[in-house]
Design a protein around this motif. Structure first.
Motif, short mmCIF file in Angstrom:
data_model
loop_
_atom_site.label_atom_id
_atom_site.label_comp_id
_atom_site.label_asym_id
_atom_site.label_seq_id
_atom_site.Cartn_x
_atom_site.Cartn_y
_atom_site.Cartn_z
N ASP A 67 0.81 -1.21 0.01
CA ASP A 67 0.02 0.04 -0.05
C ASP A 67 0.82 1.48 0.13
OD1 ASP A 67 -2.41 -1.56 -0.03
OD2 ASP A 67 -2.75 -1.46 2.13
N ASN A 68 1.98 1.23 0.58
CA ASN A 68 2.80 2.35 0.55
C ASN A 68 4.46 2.04 0.46
OD1 ASN A 68 4.12 4.75 1.30
ND2 ASN A 68 3.53 4.80 3.26
N PRO A 69 4.87 1.87 -0.93
CA PRO A 69 6.29 1.34 -1.08
C PRO A 69 7.34 2.34 -0.37
CG PRO A 69 5.00 1.32 -3.04
CD PRO A 69 4.31 2.18 -2.02
N SER A 70 6.94 3.65 -0.01
CA SER A 70 7.61 4.45 0.76
C SER A 70 8.20 3.95 1.96
CB SER A 70 7.33 6.01 0.71
OG SER A 70 6.01 6.03 1.42
N ALA A 71 7.24 2.89 2.54
CA ALA A 71 7.71 2.46 3.79
C ALA A 71 8.61 1.55 3.82
CB ALA A 71 6.33 1.86 4.46
N ILE A 72 9.35 1.31 2.81
CA ILE A 72 10.50 0.31 2.67
C ILE A 72 11.63 0.75 3.67
CG2 ILE A 72 11.99 -0.84 1.23
CD1 ILE A 72 9.92 -0.74 -1.03
N ASP A 73 11.95 -0.23 4.49
CA ASP A 73 13.24 0.06 5.19
C ASP A 73 14.17 -1.08 5.28
OD1 ASP A 73 14.97 0.26 7.52
OD2 ASP A 73 13.82 1.62 8.47
N GLU A 74 15.23 -1.13 4.48
CA GLU A 74 15.89 -2.35 4.52
C GLU A 74 16.15 -3.07 6.10
OE1 GLU A 74 19.15 -3.21 1.83
OE2 GLU A 74 18.15 -2.06 0.24
N SER A 75 16.41 -2.38 7.06
CA SER A 75 16.76 -2.78 8.40
C SER A 75 15.48 -3.53 8.89
CB SER A 75 17.15 -1.89 9.19
OG SER A 75 16.22 -0.86 9.56
N VAL A 76 14.16 -3.04 8.55
CA VAL A 76 12.96 -3.62 8.98
C VAL A 76 12.91 -5.06 8.11
CG1 VAL A 76 10.40 -3.53 8.96
CG2 VAL A 76 11.97 -1.67 9.67
N VAL A 77 13.10 -4.93 6.82
CA VAL A 77 13.03 -6.18 6.02
C VAL A 77 13.98 -7.18 6.57
CG1 VAL A 77 13.41 -7.01 3.62
CG2 VAL A 77 12.28 -4.96 3.89
N ASP A 78 15.16 -6.76 6.61
CA ASP A 78 16.16 -7.77 7.16
C ASP A 78 15.70 -8.40 8.55
OD1 ASP A 78 17.83 -7.46 5.08
OD2 ASP A 78 19.03 -5.83 6.01
N SER A 79 15.10 -7.56 9.28
CA SER A 79 14.63 -7.96 10.70
C SER A 79 13.54 -9.18 10.43
CB SER A 79 14.21 -6.77 11.39
OG SER A 79 13.55 -7.33 12.77
N HIS A 80 12.71 -8.93 9.63
CA HIS A 80 11.68 -9.86 9.43
C HIS A 80 12.09 -11.10 8.76
CE1 HIS A 80 7.88 -7.78 10.54
NE2 HIS A 80 8.39 -6.76 9.84
N ILE A 81 13.26 -10.95 7.97
CA ILE A 81 13.95 -12.24 7.20
C ILE A 81 14.76 -13.02 8.43
CG2 ILE A 81 15.57 -13.20 5.89
CD1 ILE A 81 14.81 -10.67 4.05
N ASP A 82 15.44 -12.40 9.31
CA ASP A 82 15.97 -12.83 10.37
C ASP A 82 14.98 -13.61 11.38
OD1 ASP A 82 18.45 -11.99 9.43
OD2 ASP A 82 18.68 -10.35 10.89
N ASN A 83 13.67 -12.86 11.64
CA ASN A 83 12.89 -13.56 12.57
C ASN A 83 11.87 -14.68 11.99
OD1 ASN A 83 13.16 -11.49 14.41
ND2 ASN A 83 11.38 -10.14 13.53
N LEU A 84 12.04 -14.92 10.59
CA LEU A 84 11.54 -16.00 10.01
C LEU A 84 12.26 -17.12 10.31
CD1 LEU A 84 10.32 -14.69 6.43
CD2 LEU A 84 8.73 -15.58 8.27
N HIS A 85 13.69 -16.87 10.16
CA HIS A 85 14.64 -18.17 10.63
C HIS A 85 14.69 -18.42 12.10
CE1 HIS A 85 17.13 -16.80 6.73
NE2 HIS A 85 15.87 -17.08 6.53
N THR A 86 13.94 -17.94 12.84
CA THR A 86 13.83 -18.34 14.31
C THR A 86 12.64 -19.19 14.53
OG1 THR A 86 12.33 -16.73 15.00
CG2 THR A 86 15.02 -16.11 15.00
N ILE A 87 11.91 -19.38 13.61
CA ILE A 87 10.82 -20.51 13.75
C ILE A 87 11.42 -21.83 13.58
CG2 ILE A 87 8.55 -21.56 12.79
CD1 ILE A 87 8.19 -18.57 11.73
#
Length: 187
Positions: A67-87
């Motif tokens: 909905d808002n591509p300007s909300a892209i923040d690579e550190s947030v993206v990386d954090s979500h990717i890292d969190n997926l690996h904790t499952i």
């Protein structure tokens, strides 16, 4: 023309090359939403409430970016990717539809997140295949069909429904703008 995985791959690859970033991200997130709605709840049944929250947060972030591509923040993206690996998926059985479903939710979310950073449409092509991977487990293990030849059961109603749904969405994306409010379109 008879649908094969090769023709499917060729068709979506050509179509995806023509679509802009936002529409491709929508498609990847749309596939993630579908898998999430069918399989994420099984993490809670496995008493992994934290894992369920990780999936929920990653999906929510993806819809925010759609909905808002300007909300892209690579550190947030990386954090979500890292969190997926904790499952913890160590005890998952690849023959179990629900376990495979959870893993494919995770893979689909990660592919969509990586797409944000890499902007390589092949990550979205992967998203198209994750629901089909679950269909394969259903056909093989739940229905007992021989799926050694990947094209053998491509016309099975379960497979056909997923292919048809994805083709409809791709055609829709060619001529329509989309937002998170379209997340359940065709599903």
């Amino acid at each position: 023309m008879q649908l094969t995985y090769t023709s499917f791959d060729k068709t979506i690859t050509e179509d995806f090359k023509q679509l802009p970033f936002e529409k491709l991200l929508f498609f990847g997130t749309w596939c993630s939403q579908y898998l999430y709605s069918k399989y994420a709840k099984y993490l809670k049944e496995k008493d992994d409430v934290e894992g369920y929250a990780v999936l929920t947060d990653a999906l929510s972030y993806l819809w925010t970016v759609v909905d808002n591509p300007s909300a892209i923040d690579e550190s947030v993206v990386d954090s979500h990717i890292d969190n997926l690996h904790t499952i913890d998926i160590d005890d998952f059985e690849l023959e179990e539809t629900n376990d495979t479903g959870i893993m494919k939710v995770m893979e689909c979310l990660e592919s969509a997140l990586v797409y944000i950073e890499e902007q390589n449409y092949e990550f979205i092509v992967a998203c198209a295949y994750f629901p089909l991977d679950v269909v394969d487990v259903i056909l093989t293990n739940d229905l007992g069909l021989d799926t050694n030849d990947p094209n053998k059961h491509i016309d099975h109603p379960i497979s056909k429904e997923e292919f048809d749904t994805q083709f409809k969405m791709i055609e829709y994306l060619k001529t329509h703008e989309v937002t998170s409010s379209d997340k359940h379109l065709y599903r």
